[in-house]
Scaffold this motif. Structure first.
Motif, PDB file in Angstrom:
ATOM      1  N   ALA A  77       0.511  -1.319  -0.058  1.00  0.00           N
ATOM      2  CA  ALA A  77       0.010  -0.119   0.005  1.00  0.00           C
ATOM      3  C   ALA A  77       0.837   1.219   0.101  1.00  0.00           C
ATOM      4  CB  ALA A  77      -0.861  -0.037   1.232  1.00  0.00           C
ATOM      5  N   TYR A  78       2.054   1.081   0.954  1.00  0.00           N
ATOM      6  CA  TYR A  78       2.870   2.124   0.933  1.00  0.00           C
ATOM      7  C   TYR A  78       3.502   2.468  -0.796  1.00  0.00           C
ATOM      8  CZ  TYR A  78       7.059   5.274   2.188  1.00  0.00           C
ATOM      9  OH  TYR A  78       7.709   6.406   2.120  1.00  0.00           O
ATOM     10  N   THR A  79       3.848   1.788  -1.351  1.00  0.00           N
ATOM     11  CA  THR A  79       4.393   1.768  -2.881  1.00  0.00           C
ATOM     12  C   THR A  79       3.423   2.268  -3.636  1.00  0.00           C
ATOM     13  OG1 THR A  79       5.902  -0.342  -2.253  1.00  0.00           O
ATOM     14  CG2 THR A  79       5.271   0.328  -4.661  1.00  0.00           C
ATOM     15  N   GLU A  80       2.149   1.618  -3.300  1.00  0.00           N
ATOM     16  CA  GLU A  80       0.978   2.291  -4.295  1.00  0.00           C
ATOM     17  C   GLU A  80       0.214   3.408  -4.017  1.00  0.00           C
ATOM     18  OE1 GLU A  80       0.558   0.685  -7.249  1.00  0.00           O
ATOM     19  OE2 GLU A  80       1.844  -0.704  -7.123  1.00  0.00           O
ATOM     20  N   HIS A  81       0.862   4.121  -2.875  1.00  0.00           N
ATOM     21  CA  HIS A  81       0.300   5.413  -2.461  1.00  0.00           C
ATOM     22  C   HIS A  81      -1.188   5.223  -2.086  1.00  0.00           C
ATOM     23  CE1 HIS A  81       3.793   7.986  -3.218  1.00  0.00           C
ATOM     24  NE2 HIS A  81       3.920   7.199  -4.514  1.00  0.00           N
ATOM     25  N   LEU A  82      -1.398   4.291  -1.248  1.00  0.00           N
ATOM     26  CA  LEU A  82      -2.772   4.099  -0.722  1.00  0.00           C
ATOM     27  C   LEU A  82      -2.870   4.411   0.632  1.00  0.00           C
ATOM     28  CD1 LEU A  82      -3.421   0.707  -2.665  1.00  0.00           C
ATOM     29  CD2 LEU A  82      -4.475   2.734  -3.158  1.00  0.00           C
ATOM     30  N   PRO A  83      -3.747   5.272   1.221  1.00  0.00           N
ATOM     31  CA  PRO A  83      -3.853   5.322   2.569  1.00  0.00           C
ATOM     32  C   PRO A  83      -4.684   4.554   3.301  1.00  0.00           C
ATOM     33  CG  PRO A  83      -5.672   6.573   1.450  1.00  0.00           C
ATOM     34  CD  PRO A  83      -4.563   5.990   0.253  1.00  0.00           C
ATOM     35  N   VAL A  84      -3.705   3.629   4.010  1.00  0.00           N
ATOM     36  CA  VAL A  84      -4.341   2.375   4.793  1.00  0.00           C
ATOM     37  C   VAL A  84      -4.292   2.591   6.231  1.00  0.00           C
ATOM     38  CG1 VAL A  84      -4.304  -0.151   5.322  1.00  0.00           C
ATOM     39  CG2 VAL A  84      -4.313   1.051   2.846  1.00  0.00           C
ATOM     40  N   PHE A  85      -5.107   2.459   7.121  1.00  0.00           N
ATOM     41  CA  PHE A  85      -4.962   2.582   8.633  1.00  0.00           C
ATOM     42  C   PHE A  85      -4.688   1.411   9.184  1.00  0.00           C
ATOM     43  CE2 PHE A  85      -6.709   6.740   7.240  1.00  0.00           C
ATOM     44  CZ  PHE A  85      -6.361   7.700   7.896  1.00  0.00           C
ATOM     45  N   GLN A  86      -3.658   0.988   9.688  1.00  0.00           N
ATOM     46  CA  GLN A  86      -3.336   0.000  10.655  1.00  0.00           C
ATOM     47  C   GLN A  86      -3.513   0.026  11.967  1.00  0.00           C
ATOM     48  OE1 GLN A  86       0.571  -1.552  10.032  1.00  0.00           O
ATOM     49  NE2 GLN A  86       0.351  -3.604  10.819  1.00  0.00           N
ATOM     50  N   LEU A  87      -4.365  -0.591  12.443  1.00  0.00           N
ATOM     51  CA  LEU A  87      -5.040  -0.426  13.924  1.00  0.00           C
ATOM     52  C   LEU A  87      -4.218  -1.646  14.815  1.00  0.00           C
ATOM     53  CD1 LEU A  87      -8.486   0.320  13.467  1.00  0.00           C
ATOM     54  CD2 LEU A  87      -6.746   1.846  13.262  1.00  0.00           C
ATOM     55  N   VAL A  88      -3.497  -1.540  15.674  1.00  0.00           N
ATOM     56  CA  VAL A  88      -2.852  -2.378  16.196  1.00  0.00           C
ATOM     57  C   VAL A  88      -3.050  -2.513  17.683  1.00  0.00           C
ATOM     58  CG1 VAL A  88      -0.474  -3.531  16.635  1.00  0.00           C
ATOM     59  CG2 VAL A  88      -0.758  -2.368  14.367  1.00  0.00           C
ATOM     60  N   GLY A  89      -3.322  -3.708  18.278  1.00  0.00           N
ATOM     61  CA  GLY A  89      -3.709  -3.864  19.752  1.00  0.00           C
ATOM     62  C   GLY A  89      -2.318  -4.135  20.333  1.00  0.00           C
ATOM     63  N   MET A  90      -1.957  -3.437  21.591  1.00  0.00           N
ATOM     64  CA  MET A  90      -0.672  -3.618  22.303  1.00  0.00           C
ATOM     65  C   MET A  90      -0.876  -4.137  23.701  1.00  0.00           C
ATOM     66  SD  MET A  90       1.577  -0.232  21.452  1.00  0.00           S
ATOM     67  CE  MET A  90       3.120  -1.020  21.992  1.00  0.00           C
ATOM     68  N   PRO A  91       0.250  -4.605  24.321  1.00  0.00           N
ATOM     69  CA  PRO A  91      -0.093  -5.202  25.551  1.00  0.00           C
ATOM     70  C   PRO A  91      -0.152  -3.901  26.758  1.00  0.00           C
ATOM     71  CG  PRO A  91       1.980  -6.337  24.627  1.00  0.00           C
ATOM     72  CD  PRO A  91       1.334  -5.233  23.579  1.00  0.00           C
ATOM     73  N   ALA A  92      -0.863  -4.188  27.751  1.00  0.00           N
ATOM     74  CA  ALA A  92      -1.203  -3.125  28.568  1.00  0.00           C
ATOM     75  C   ALA A  92       0.133  -2.198  29.067  1.00  0.00           C
ATOM     76  CB  ALA A  92      -1.903  -3.548  29.766  1.00  0.00           C
ATOM     77  N   MET A  93      -0.265  -1.080  29.454  1.00  0.00           N
ATOM     78  CA  MET A  93       0.983  -0.048  29.618  1.00  0.00           C
ATOM     79  C   MET A  93       1.817  -0.512  30.883  1.00  0.00           C
ATOM     80  SD  MET A  93       1.017   2.030  27.319  1.00  0.00           S
ATOM     81  CE  MET A  93       2.010   3.366  28.116  1.00  0.00           C
ATOM     82  N   PRO A  94       1.183  -1.004  31.951  1.00  0.00           N
ATOM     83  CA  PRO A  94       2.065  -1.629  33.197  1.00  0.00           C
ATOM     84  C   PRO A  94       2.903  -2.657  32.550  1.00  0.00           C
ATOM     85  CG  PRO A  94      -0.283  -1.095  33.879  1.00  0.00           C
ATOM     86  CD  PRO A  94      -0.313  -0.923  32.526  1.00  0.00           C
ATOM     87  N   VAL A  95       2.431  -3.522  31.788  1.00  0.00           N
ATOM     88  CA  VAL A  95       3.127  -4.657  31.080  1.00  0.00           C
ATOM     89  C   VAL A  95       4.390  -4.061  30.389  1.00  0.00           C
ATOM     90  CG1 VAL A  95       3.098  -6.656  29.291  1.00  0.00           C
ATOM     91  CG2 VAL A  95       1.372  -6.212  30.852  1.00  0.00           C
ATOM     92  N   GLN A  96       4.161  -2.942  29.629  1.00  0.00           N
ATOM     93  CA  GLN A  96       5.352  -2.477  28.930  1.00  0.00           C
ATOM     94  C   GLN A  96       6.272  -1.597  29.796  1.00  0.00           C
ATOM     95  OE1 GLN A  96       4.168  -0.149  25.127  1.00  0.00           O
ATOM     96  NE2 GLN A  96       2.059  -1.087  25.386  1.00  0.00           N
ATOM     97  N   ALA A  97       5.727  -1.073  30.973  1.00  0.00           N
ATOM     98  CA  ALA A  97       6.586  -0.263  31.776  1.00  0.00           C
ATOM     99  C   ALA A  97       7.359  -1.119  32.599  1.00  0.00           C
ATOM    100  CB  ALA A  97       5.838   0.690  32.583  1.00  0.00           C
ATOM    101  N   HIS A  98       7.098  -2.308  32.839  1.00  0.00           N
ATOM    102  CA  HIS A  98       8.009  -3.318  33.728  1.00  0.00           C
ATOM    103  C   HIS A  98       8.496  -3.794  32.853  1.00  0.00           C
ATOM    104  CE1 HIS A  98       5.066  -1.956  36.696  1.00  0.00           C
ATOM    105  NE2 HIS A  98       6.086  -2.250  37.606  1.00  0.00           N
TER     106      HIS A  98
END
Length: 244
Positions: free
Chosen positions: A86-107
């Motif tokens: 999509a980047y190569t073809e100039h297409l606006p695609v929104f990638q919505l990614v779920g992440m681990p919780a903030m305390p998990v990341q902080a520790h």
């Protein structure tokens, strides 16, 4: 109350997204649930994340903008080839990614869907070369960051990356922001661009009366008969035909 992920989905709906392609998974369940419950956006399940990314690519070709949702790590990496396309073809695609919780990341907790090194920013950095903007969405920044990413995706016609920590996705939005106006061309300058291009030296070649010749010692005439006009991303670009 509007939550972080609901706010993003509302803005995606406003710009033409009516379907989100993806694969459910741990960390991204808040996004999956919000899409399933949204009155104007429909969830389209895919057999894998790569297919989902290519579906969003095709959707953006037809509707002007697309969206894909993946889980953290393994899911987003699986989708990356489609996002790069999509980047190569100039297409606006929104990638919505779920992440681990903030305390998990902080520790720097060792959890699944990671490399086991406590680095939770690694996969976003891996996505940077194939997106034009990225952000981790929080209650405090989601209003402003959503507008920034929407503006970037639509202006550059490239994918953007939006990450949702699982403990923040369903929190209430704090603050508000107005849409960023799209840049506009100066009609006078745009109209004069072809004339300027015809008069301007192009490297060691100069366009003269519709043909191009080397300005210095040359063995051959450059077989360039015209200036091409390309319509690209809403901006007119002039370039000489390649010489032989």
């Amino acid at each position: 109350m509007t939550t972080v992920v609901q706010h993003v989905l509302n803005r995606l709906r406003d710009i033409g997204v009516q379907h989100v392609f993806g694969v459910p998974g741990d960390y991204v369940f808040p996004v999956n649930d919000a899409v399933a419950e949204h009155p104007d956006v429909e969830w389209v399940g895919s057999c894998n994340e790569l297919n989902a990314a290519y579906s969003a690519d095709g959707y953006a070709r037809v509707h002007g903008v697309g969206a894909v949702s993946t889980t953290y790590g393994v899911g987003e990496l699986s989708a990356m080839c489609g996002i790069a396309g999509a980047y190569t073809e100039h297409l606006p695609v929104f990638q919505l990614v779920g992440m681990p919780a903030m305390p998990v990341q902080a520790h720097h907790t060792i959890v699944h869907h990671t490399l086991g090194n406590g680095d939770f920013d690694l996969f976003r950095k891996m996505a940077d070369p194939v997106v034009c903007a990225s952000a981790v969405m929080t209650p405090q920044n989601v209003a402003a960051e959503t507008e920034r990413l929407v503006a970037a995706a639509l202006y550059h016609r490239r994918p953007v990356y939006m990450a949702f920590p699982s403990d923040l996705a369903n929190m209430a939005v704090v603050g508000e922001a107005q849409p960023i106006p799209a840049p506009v061309s100066d009609p006078a300058q745009l109209g004069s661009a072809p004339r300027q291009a015809l008069r301007r030296p192009l490297g060691d070649r100069t366009v003269l009366g519709g043909s191009a010749r080397h300005s210095g010692p040359a063995r051959h005439d450059v077989l360039t008969s015209q200036v091409k006009m390309k319509q690209h991303g809403g901006r007119a670009l002039a370039s000489p035909l390649p010489g032989r």
